[in-house]
Motif scaffolding. Structure first.
Motif, PDB file in Angstrom:
ATOM      1  N   UNK A  24      -3.153  -0.209  -5.204  1.00  0.00           N
ATOM      2  CA  UNK A  24      -3.289   0.012  -3.748  1.00  0.00           C
ATOM      3  C   UNK A  24      -5.056   0.050  -2.806  1.00  0.00           C
ATOM      4  N   UNK A  25      -5.850  -0.487  -3.649  1.00  0.00           N
ATOM      5  CA  UNK A  25      -6.764  -0.489  -3.030  1.00  0.00           C
ATOM      6  C   UNK A  25      -7.135  -2.281  -2.417  1.00  0.00           C
ATOM      7  N   UNK A  26      -6.500  -2.532  -3.514  1.00  0.00           N
ATOM      8  CA  UNK A  26      -6.654  -4.410  -2.693  1.00  0.00           C
ATOM      9  C   UNK A  26      -5.196  -4.663  -1.530  1.00  0.00           C
ATOM     10  N   UNK A  27      -4.397  -3.402  -1.794  1.00  0.00           N
ATOM     11  CA  UNK A  27      -3.805  -3.515  -0.102  1.00  0.00           C
ATOM     12  C   UNK A  27      -4.868  -3.029   1.052  1.00  0.00           C
ATOM     13  N   UNK A  63       1.236  -1.252   0.344  1.00  0.00           N
ATOM     14  CA  UNK A  63       0.125   0.068   0.123  1.00  0.00           C
ATOM     15  C   UNK A  63       0.917   0.746  -0.546  1.00  0.00           C
ATOM     16  N   UNK A  64       1.845   0.914   0.870  1.00  0.00           N
ATOM     17  CA  UNK A  64       3.087   2.065   1.023  1.00  0.00           C
ATOM     18  C   UNK A  64       3.244   2.455  -0.313  1.00  0.00           C
ATOM     19  N   UNK A  65       3.909   1.839  -0.941  1.00  0.00           N
ATOM     20  CA  UNK A  65       4.147   1.620  -2.595  1.00  0.00           C
ATOM     21  C   UNK A  65       2.981   2.339  -3.393  1.00  0.00           C
ATOM     22  N   UNK A  66       2.425   1.786  -3.446  1.00  0.00           N
ATOM     23  CA  UNK A  66       1.569   2.154  -4.365  1.00  0.00           C
ATOM     24  C   UNK A  66       0.960   3.356  -4.257  1.00  0.00           C
ATOM     25  N   UNK A  67       1.452   4.046  -2.772  1.00  0.00           N
ATOM     26  CA  UNK A  67       0.584   5.380  -2.833  1.00  0.00           C
ATOM     27  C   UNK A  67       1.282   6.387  -3.187  1.00  0.00           C
TER      28      UNK A  67
END
Length: 376
Positions: free
Chosen positions: A131-134, A111-115
């Motif tokens: 990000x949503x999946x995480x 999530x942090x990387x996708x953000x």
């Protein structure tokens, strides 16, 4: 990423101190979640799901064996003690890092990387979806709602995004919103068995097992070897059997007819015939058969009628003795003649008072005008 270390506790979303029952429950839950995703039309998502199922299998083997778990915990401690390398990610590779973290079973880092990826490229629908999946995997459902909504805004005709948003709503028991997203998903991918199963899950959650059974019968007929679909067919069969029973005012759910008992037995047999490995299915079979057996158990119900019958038999004996004052032989003959009537009275008492448990429950229901659960 070069480091292929996988934290099995993160894969199963459990604490390191989790006991064996918690591990088994987590394995079942995560396996169902990711087997479902193997049916995705997106090759990347399908590959991710297949990898995760393999990781869950390895986690099960490692954590349910005491020696293997001890060795894994030691390796985990060493891994955590190692200094972490400074991030050198640039604009182009945050999304890849997020995918790698997801593959490693670390949705928090993903999530942090996708953000970071969405901060750099806010119009990248894949970054928003990842990000949503995480967020979904870490139970951050309001965040997942927003992030999937963004991915849908950028890619409105994407089946996976609508289905996944429906799953987010389902986790929050927002059934109407979930149904809306699943309807859109089915428009984009007609008769998709994964989404149809998600719809059946809503029917089960809202206590409409007959609708769920209709859906799952159709899904499993087209996918007879899929463990995930068969699991929810079993859940629908159990739900129908239970919802057909009678609900008493004290909260007890019991069988009050032969048809209800037969349904318990038939649906238990059908679930067993699915040959599921999931322990929940075996438990459902045991419960339904136990309820059927208890409902057929013969029970006595005594009443004042027994006293009246006993008194009548005594009077008949006295009467026979009085009518035959000429001697014992005459009395014996009179008693012998009265035996059929006595036997008939005893049979009548047994017939009226020794019945299957379901008949006793039905008598209680009828005499006290209790509440009936809708029959199916």
């Amino acid at each position: 990423m070069a480091d292929e270390w996988v934290n099995y506790y993160e894969i199963l979303q459990i604490a390191q101190a989790a006991d064996v029952p918690a591990i088994r429950a987590a394995v079942s839950k995560e396996r169902r979640t990711w087997i479902k995703r193997q049916a995705s039309a997106d090759p990347a998502r399908r590959a991710e799901a297949e990898l995760r199922v393999q990781q869950i299998d390895r986690a099960e083997q490692a954590l349910l064996d005491a020696a293997s778990r001890s060795a894994f915990d030691e390796r985990l401690a060493r891994q955590r003690s190692q200094p972490q390398a400074e991030s050198t990610a640039g604009e182009g590779d945050w999304l890849e890092r997020a995918r790698a973290y997801m593959a490693m079973g670390n949705p928090g880092a993903a999530h942090r990387a996708a953000r970071e990826a969405t901060n750099l490229r806010g119009s990248d629908h894949e970054a928003w979806a990842l990000r949503a999946q995480a967020s979904f995997l870490t139970a951050q459902f309001p965040d997942a709602e927003f992030e999937f909504a963004e991915s849908i805004r950028l890619e409105p005709e994407n089946y996976d995004y609508h289905h996944d948003l429906g799953e987010v709503y389902s986790e929050q028991t927002k059934w109407a919103q979930a149904m809306r997203e699943f309807d859109i998903a089915l428009r984009l991918s007609p008769n998709n068995p994964v989404t149809r199963t998600a719809v059946a899950q809503i029917h089960l959650a809202t206590e409409d097992a007959p609708k769920a059974l209709v859906v799952m019968e159709s899904v499993v007929s087209g996918n007879p070897d899929n463990e995930y679909f068969k699991y929810y067919l079993a859940a629908a069969l159990e739900g129908v059997a239970r919802q057909s029973l009678t609900l008493l005012r004290d909260g007890a759910i019991v069988a009050t007819s032969e048809a209800q008992v037969q349904r318990l037995e038939q649906h238990a047999d059908r679930i067993a015939a699915l040959r599921l490995s999931d322990p929940d299915a075996a438990e459902a079979v045991r419960d339904l058969r136990r309820m059927a057996g208890a409902s057929r158990e013969m029970r006595w119900e005594h009443s004042n009628v027994g006293g009246w019958i006993t008194g009548l038999v005594i009077l008949m004996c006295i009467g026979c003795g009085g009518l035959n004052s000429d001697g014992g032989t005459g009395t014996a003959m009179a008693l012998l003649c009265a035996l059929p009537l006595m036997a008939g009275l005893v049979y009548l008492y047994v017939h009226l008072h020794r019945k299957p448990a379901w008949q006793h429950a039905d008598a209680i229901f009828r005499s006290t005008n209790l509440i009936v659960r809708k029959g199916i």
